[in-house]
Design an enzyme around this catalytic site. Sequence first.
Site, PDB file in Angstrom:
ATOM      1  N   THR A 151      21.774  21.885  -6.586  1.00 54.80           N
ATOM      2  CA  THR A 151      22.797  21.995  -7.803  1.00 54.80           C
ATOM      3  C   THR A 151      21.936  21.309  -9.017  1.00 54.80           C
ATOM      4  O   THR A 151      21.041  20.677  -8.792  1.00 54.80           O
ATOM      5  CB  THR A 151      23.902  20.941  -7.476  1.00 54.80           C
ATOM      6  OG1 THR A 151      24.626  21.480  -6.350  1.00 54.80           O
ATOM      7  CG2 THR A 151      24.520  20.212  -8.637  1.00 54.80           C
ATOM      8  N   ARG A 183      36.661  26.861  -1.502  1.00 55.09           N
ATOM      9  CA  ARG A 183      36.310  25.489  -1.479  1.00 55.09           C
ATOM     10  C   ARG A 183      35.882  25.068  -2.874  1.00 55.09           C
ATOM     11  O   ARG A 183      34.957  25.893  -3.345  1.00 55.09           O
ATOM     12  CB  ARG A 183      35.181  25.100  -0.369  1.00 55.09           C
ATOM     13  CG  ARG A 183      34.667  23.598  -0.220  1.00 55.09           C
ATOM     14  CD  ARG A 183      33.453  23.548  -1.067  1.00 55.09           C
ATOM     15  NE  ARG A 183      32.875  22.168  -0.779  1.00 55.09           N
ATOM     16  CZ  ARG A 183      31.797  21.859  -1.473  1.00 55.09           C
ATOM     17  NH1 ARG A 183      31.187  22.440  -2.553  1.00 55.09           N
ATOM     18  NH2 ARG A 183      31.346  20.557  -1.291  1.00 55.09           N
ATOM     19  N   GLY A 195      33.791  21.786  -4.762  1.00 49.82           N
ATOM     20  CA  GLY A 195      33.011  20.548  -4.444  1.00 49.82           C
ATOM     21  C   GLY A 195      33.210  19.560  -5.680  1.00 49.82           C
ATOM     22  O   GLY A 195      34.407  19.774  -6.486  1.00 49.82           O
ATOM     23  N   ASP A 196      32.411  18.749  -5.795  1.00 55.45           N
ATOM     24  CA  ASP A 196      32.622  17.642  -6.510  1.00 55.45           C
ATOM     25  C   ASP A 196      32.113  17.826  -8.308  1.00 55.45           C
ATOM     26  O   ASP A 196      32.542  17.326  -8.975  1.00 55.45           O
ATOM     27  CB  ASP A 196      31.630  16.109  -6.354  1.00 55.45           C
ATOM     28  CG  ASP A 196      30.407  16.544  -6.134  1.00 55.45           C
ATOM     29  OD1 ASP A 196      30.078  17.618  -5.312  1.00 55.45           O
ATOM     30  OD2 ASP A 196      29.493  15.842  -6.702  1.00 55.45           O
ATOM     31  N   THR A 242      24.833  14.925  -7.331  1.00 60.94           N
ATOM     32  CA  THR A 242      24.514  16.161  -6.351  1.00 60.94           C
ATOM     33  C   THR A 242      24.471  15.520  -4.976  1.00 60.94           C
ATOM     34  O   THR A 242      24.033  14.228  -4.742  1.00 60.94           O
ATOM     35  CB  THR A 242      23.046  16.592  -6.867  1.00 60.94           C
ATOM     36  OG1 THR A 242      22.799  17.558  -5.652  1.00 60.94           O
ATOM     37  CG2 THR A 242      21.964  15.491  -6.849  1.00 60.94           C
ATOM     38  N   GLY A 243      25.039  16.440  -4.178  1.00 56.93           N
ATOM     39  CA  GLY A 243      25.183  15.580  -2.733  1.00 56.93           C
ATOM     40  C   GLY A 243      26.528  16.327  -2.189  1.00 56.93           C
ATOM     41  O   GLY A 243      26.961  17.354  -2.633  1.00 56.93           O
ATOM     42  N   GLY A 251      29.515  17.143  -1.504  1.00 55.03           N
ATOM     43  CA  GLY A 251      30.520  16.982  -2.516  1.00 55.03           C
ATOM     44  C   GLY A 251      32.144  16.148  -2.043  1.00 55.03           C
ATOM     45  O   GLY A 251      32.466  15.684  -2.789  1.00 55.03           O
TER      46      GLY A 251
HETATM   47  N1  ASP Z   1      27.702  18.420  -4.808  1.00 53.16           N
HETATM   48  C1  ASP Z   1      27.486  19.950  -4.602  1.00 53.16           C
HETATM   49  C2  ASP Z   1      28.978  20.370  -3.828  1.00 53.16           C
HETATM   50  O1  ASP Z   1      29.247  19.693  -3.051  1.00 53.16           O
HETATM   51  C3  ASP Z   1      26.354  20.394  -3.677  1.00 53.16           C
HETATM   52  C4  ASP Z   1      24.970  19.654  -4.305  1.00 53.16           C
HETATM   53  O2  ASP Z   1      25.086  18.777  -4.981  1.00 53.16           O
HETATM   54  O3  ASP Z   1      24.086  20.133  -3.793  1.00 53.16           O
HETATM   55  O4  ASP Z   1      29.424  21.479  -4.207  1.00 53.16           O
END
Ligand code: ASP
Length: 333
Positions: free
Chosen positions: A198, A226, A228-229, A249-250, A252
């Site tokens: 991301t 879906r 995400g965050d 990032t992470g 979500g």
């Molecule tokens: N945060 C992103 C999500 O959950 C994924 C990512 O940061 O790699 O969609």
Amino acid sequence: MQRYLILFCLMILSLAGFAQKAMPEERPPYVLVVHGGAGAMEWEHMSDEARRGYEAGLLEALSAGEEVLKKGGTSIDAVVAAIARLEDNPLFNAGRGAVFNEAGQIAHDASIMEGKQGKAGAVGMVGIIKHPILAAKAVMDDGRHVFLVGRGAELFASSKGVDTVSPDYFYTKERYDAWEKTRKTRLEREFPLQPKGTVGAVALDMNGNLAAGTSTGGMHYKRVGRLGDSPVIGAGTWADNNSCAVSATGHGEYFIRNAVASDISARMKYLGQSLQEAANEVVMVRLAALDAGGGIIAVDRKGNIAMPFNTPGMFRGYVRAGEKPYVAVSKEK
Ligand code: ASP
């Protein structure tokens, strides 16, 4: 009497001098921070060549954003310029090179926010917008809504002149092979923590305005539908001139439940924490305790930078006015 008056004046003057020294250093004219995702990558096995590729991508994004800030441009435009570069780069999970969902499709999410008035825009589940961050900005500039998804978001963005492309444009063999592998083995059905990528950027401009943006293909092999965050204002993206700008990032789902980006800002405002304290507590203590992998980049109104992550690595970098850019991949560097 006169002597006392002179002494008193001298005392005031020296106190003023002390106060000045005790004040924090002046804020730099501008700051730009970018990330290219955090994750459980095999950082130690990454070849030098691969690492150089990611570093070059981050440097390109920093230079595109700095170009804007150097000329006195806005933090919003710098964030857009940096993120659009990363969306063009197939190494990162945004724009070209995004991951595939369960059905073998690519669905992008992006969001942007500015810290002066708190204006924000976001798009989710778009599949034909060349630069999803531009679609998010179009939503923000229009101002009627904050969050558009799917076909409506695509139609809206193209009506505002944002470029559209065929879904094939986003395809890369690496991401397709990863999808195929997961589909065959089905070992990692529930939100596998895969190398992600991301992208995001936060900036402080010469006028002291903060901005943040995030763009992603989301989690590898996510369910159709879906979100995400990354496109959720307050979770993956936040900017407030009274505190800081954050891009996350992470994993979500955890970032949404913990309102990660706005929590960092709230801690600064209501608890008086420094940016570093607030960011560390959210990422290294609270998220880590939930086993929620990820990280954030942030800049505060004084130009301080925080980039904590609780995963083995996070692609990240920053540049400050008059300084050489810094980029790093793993914990060490
Ligand atoms: N945060 C992103 C999500 O959950 C994924 C990512 O940061 O790699 O969609």
